[in-house]
Design an enzyme around this catalytic site. Sequence first.
Site, short mmCIF file in Angstrom:
data_model
loop_
_atom_site.label_atom_id
_atom_site.label_comp_id
_atom_site.label_asym_id
_atom_site.label_seq_id
_atom_site.Cartn_x
_atom_site.Cartn_y
_atom_site.Cartn_z
N ASP A 1 -22.38 35.51 29.62
CA ASP A 1 -23.24 36.29 30.67
C ASP A 1 -24.22 35.38 31.47
O ASP A 1 -24.68 34.42 30.68
CB ASP A 1 -24.18 37.31 29.96
N ASP B 1 -19.74 51.32 31.22
CA ASP B 1 -20.79 51.05 30.30
C ASP B 1 -21.38 52.40 29.75
O ASP B 1 -21.97 53.21 30.43
CB ASP B 1 -21.85 50.21 31.07
#
Length: 240
Positions: free
Chosen positions: A8, A129
């Site tokens: 990330d 998500d």
Amino acid sequence: MKIFPAIDLKDGHVVRLLKGDYSKMTVYGEDSLEVARGFQDAGAEFLHVVDLDGAKDGNTPNFAAVSEIIEGTDLKVEIGGGIRNEQIVMEYASIGALRVIIGTMAIRDPEFTARMIRRHGKNVAVGVDIAGDRVAINGWTQVTETTVDQMFETLIDDGVHTIICTDISKDGAMEGTNMDLYRHLVKEYGGYADIIASGGISSENDLEQLAEIGVDGVIIGKALYTGAIDLAGAVERYNE
């Protein structure tokens, strides 16, 4: 079952968030290419990259870092975060990304998402998500009224090849992942698209259970950085 170590990116650095909270961030590396090469040295074939700045703001501020990883390794890189238009899809394709992951736009503009799936096929995945039983967008900062099943049914109808599903409540918490969720998704939709599990995968037991459920891939983040999961061992045992 494919193993995807995760990077990330925030301001060019390798970080992990706790449950998607940008205020609860741990920096694990200043050099993303060095981290990626470490994964490759451990035997990884694939890499999952998220541009956290892009996911929140809808642009690609970490494009140069992603390009450097693709050019500097042999990893097959999928990239998400800030995929808001076809130009970005084309730009990532031009630097050799395995596929781009559409997230927020799958909710905001379903027609755009369907068009990208038609035009680019396997080079486009969709990231779903999840907060509770709803879909979250904008870097997990907004929870929509769309349910997980509604989202999956739409994507299957659109012909999507790969869906990456993250339970936000589990992500980065090192408390295990949501097996019931993935069991349901594989049962209902696994015959139509590849299902990749993400969020909270923190032990060898998690990997064993997900392999038994039949997910096509798993994304491992914090557990690699803390040493809870040995990447070389996981790749050797599970990677197809």
